[in-house]
Motif scaffolding. Structure first.
Motif, mmCIF file in Angstrom:
data_model
loop_
_atom_site.group_PDB
_atom_site.id
_atom_site.type_symbol
_atom_site.label_atom_id
_atom_site.label_comp_id
_atom_site.label_asym_id
_atom_site.label_seq_id
_atom_site.Cartn_x
_atom_site.Cartn_y
_atom_site.Cartn_z
ATOM 1 N N ARG A 123 33.813 19.133 -5.259
ATOM 2 C CA ARG A 123 32.823 19.977 -5.927
ATOM 3 C C ARG A 123 33.076 21.454 -5.596
ATOM 4 N N LEU A 124 34.026 22.036 -6.280
ATOM 5 C CA LEU A 124 34.327 23.455 -6.114
ATOM 6 C C LEU A 124 33.694 24.210 -7.277
ATOM 7 N N LEU A 125 32.785 25.117 -6.963
ATOM 8 C CA LEU A 125 32.088 25.886 -7.992
ATOM 9 C C LEU A 125 32.676 27.281 -8.116
ATOM 10 N N ASN A 126 33.090 27.615 -9.334
ATOM 11 C CA ASN A 126 33.547 28.960 -9.660
ATOM 12 C C ASN A 126 32.620 29.516 -10.729
ATOM 13 N N GLY A 127 31.796 30.465 -10.342
ATOM 14 C CA GLY A 127 30.848 31.028 -11.291
ATOM 15 C C GLY A 127 31.502 32.021 -12.238
ATOM 16 N N ASP A 128 30.908 32.184 -13.414
ATOM 17 C CA ASP A 128 31.379 33.203 -14.341
ATOM 18 C C ASP A 128 31.232 34.581 -13.699
ATOM 19 N N PRO A 129 32.181 35.497 -13.972
ATOM 20 C CA PRO A 129 32.096 36.840 -13.385
ATOM 21 C C PRO A 129 30.821 37.570 -13.787
ATOM 22 N N VAL A 130 30.329 38.378 -12.867
ATOM 23 C CA VAL A 130 29.167 39.236 -13.111
ATOM 24 C C VAL A 130 29.658 40.682 -13.129
ATOM 25 N N ASN B 292 21.937 23.725 -2.300
ATOM 26 C CA ASN B 292 22.847 22.607 -2.496
ATOM 27 C C ASN B 292 23.620 22.778 -3.807
ATOM 28 N N TYR B 293 24.468 21.815 -4.079
ATOM 29 C CA TYR B 293 25.359 21.880 -5.238
ATOM 30 C C TYR B 293 24.595 21.963 -6.550
ATOM 31 N N GLN B 294 23.592 21.132 -6.725
ATOM 32 C CA GLN B 294 22.850 21.119 -7.985
ATOM 33 C C GLN B 294 22.113 22.448 -8.201
ATOM 34 N N LEU B 295 21.497 22.958 -7.158
ATOM 35 C CA LEU B 295 20.802 24.241 -7.278
ATOM 36 C C LEU B 295 21.788 25.381 -7.512
ATOM 37 N N ALA B 296 22.981 25.262 -6.913
ATOM 38 C CA ALA B 296 24.008 26.289 -7.112
ATOM 39 C C ALA B 296 24.466 26.327 -8.568
ATOM 40 N N ARG B 297 24.607 25.170 -9.203
ATOM 41 C CA ARG B 297 25.006 25.133 -10.621
ATOM 42 C C ARG B 297 23.968 25.832 -11.485
ATOM 43 N N GLN B 298 22.708 25.593 -11.195
ATOM 44 C CA GLN B 298 21.645 26.264 -11.949
ATOM 45 C C GLN B 298 21.641 27.761 -11.667
ATOM 46 N N PHE B 299 21.807 28.116 -10.398
ATOM 47 C CA PHE B 299 21.826 29.521 -10.013
ATOM 48 C C PHE B 299 22.921 30.289 -10.749
ATOM 49 N N LEU B 300 24.104 29.687 -10.850
ATOM 50 C CA LEU B 300 25.229 30.372 -11.479
ATOM 51 C C LEU B 300 24.988 30.630 -12.962
ATOM 52 N N ARG B 301 24.210 29.774 -13.601
ATOM 53 C CA ARG B 301 23.880 30.008 -15.014
ATOM 54 C C ARG B 301 22.909 31.171 -15.175
ATOM 55 N N GLU B 302 22.206 31.509 -14.095
ATOM 56 C CA GLU B 302 21.145 32.521 -14.179
ATOM 57 C C GLU B 302 21.425 33.734 -13.279
ATOM 58 N N GLN B 303 22.699 33.944 -12.924
ATOM 59 C CA GLN B 303 23.045 35.017 -11.979
ATOM 60 C C GLN B 303 22.527 36.386 -12.412
ATOM 61 N N ALA B 304 22.621 36.661 -13.705
ATOM 62 C CA ALA B 304 22.265 37.992 -14.187
ATOM 63 C C ALA B 304 20.808 38.345 -13.894
ATOM 64 N N THR B 305 19.972 37.329 -13.771
ATOM 65 C CA THR B 305 18.559 37.578 -13.469
ATOM 66 C C THR B 305 18.219 37.282 -12.009
ATOM 67 N N GLU B 306 19.059 36.512 -11.337
ATOM 68 C CA GLU B 306 18.794 36.139 -9.950
ATOM 69 C C GLU B 306 19.300 37.176 -8.951
ATOM 70 N N LEU B 307 20.305 37.949 -9.343
ATOM 71 C CA LEU B 307 20.897 38.929 -8.438
ATOM 72 C C LEU B 307 20.220 40.291 -8.580
ATOM 73 N N SER B 308 20.154 41.009 -7.487
ATOM 74 C CA SER B 308 19.726 42.409 -7.521
ATOM 75 C C SER B 308 20.570 43.181 -6.522
ATOM 76 N N ILE B 309 20.541 44.512 -6.640
ATOM 77 C CA ILE B 309 21.310 45.378 -5.766
ATOM 78 C C ILE B 309 20.342 46.155 -4.882
ATOM 79 N N VAL B 310 20.564 46.094 -3.580
ATOM 80 C CA VAL B 310 19.665 46.734 -2.614
ATOM 81 C C VAL B 310 20.455 47.710 -1.754
#
Length: 210
Positions: free
Chosen positions: A75-82, A103-121
């Motif tokens: 289970r190697l996850l490579n997310g789409d570039p941001v 975990n893996y399942q939550l990571a798959r969901q997270f990667l689909r929503e990176q643009a809204t889940e990430l912020s810059i501090v």
């Protein structure tokens, strides 16, 4: 009277603004592929997680890679570039802020929503820095950074190196600027296509022209 200065002058002016650098950090499992359209030293064998940035408009390309394999499953996850576009404050210490998936399942969901889940501090102030985050499809092949460069160009999202800071510096040194936009785009194209040694040689040449 307005004067036309060379693209070399603009390049030199942009370089002069790199002296007072901010920083951007993307700790594992994120890695940094591009800064303002130029490749970092990130590769299959070496990950880049921190870079210096000049004050002003900047563009950074990052991606997420993490191994969630267990004894029974690979289970190697490579997310789409941001793609991160932001106006960098002077001397800021910027970092990614997000809730790491457990975990893996939550990571798959997270990667689909990176643009809204990430912020810059900014770690210095604790404040969130306004930024535009865009997901693009992961390019094919081993040259991830090169694939991102091509994708950004095709989408009209390639970094515009004519930052406010660079233009202001050039105007201060050479007078009111009249820049040939087509020539500038061509210069940026060849700059991005060049290797680091060639880029360094060009920087030296531009300085010698002054």
């Amino acid at each position: 009277m307005k004067t036309r200065f060379t693209l070399a002058a603009l390049a030199v002016a942009g370089l002069s603004f790199g002296a007072s650098a901010a920083t951007f950090e993307a700790v594992q499992p994120y890695q940094i592929h591009l800064v303002n359209g130029s490749k970092t030293a990130n590769s299959i064998t070496k990950s880049v997680h921190k870079v210096d940035l000049a004050e002003g408009k900047q563009q950074i390309a990052i991606s997420y890679t993490k191994d969630y394999s267990n004894r029974s499953d690979l289970r190697l996850l490579n997310g789409d570039p941001v793609i991160i576009s932001l106006d960098v404050p002077a001397d800021a210490e910027l970092t990614l802020d997000y809730q790491p998936p457990a975990n893996y399942q939550l990571a798959r969901q997270f990667l689909r929503e990176q643009a809204t889940e990430l912020s810059i501090v900014d770690k210095k102030t604790g404040n969130t820095v306004p930024a535009e985050l865009t997901l693009i499809p992961m390019p094919a092949g081993l040259d991830t950074a090169g694939g991102i460069q091509e994708s950004l160009a095709e989408r009209g999202m390639a970094f515009n190196g004519r930052t406010d800071a660079a233009v202001a510096a050039a105007e201060a040194k050479f007078g009111d600027a009249v820049v040939d936009a087509d020539a500038l785009d061509m210069l940026k194209h060849w700059w991005n296509a060049a290797d680091k040694d060639t880029q360094r040689a060009f920087q030296i040449w531009t300085i010698q022209q002054q």
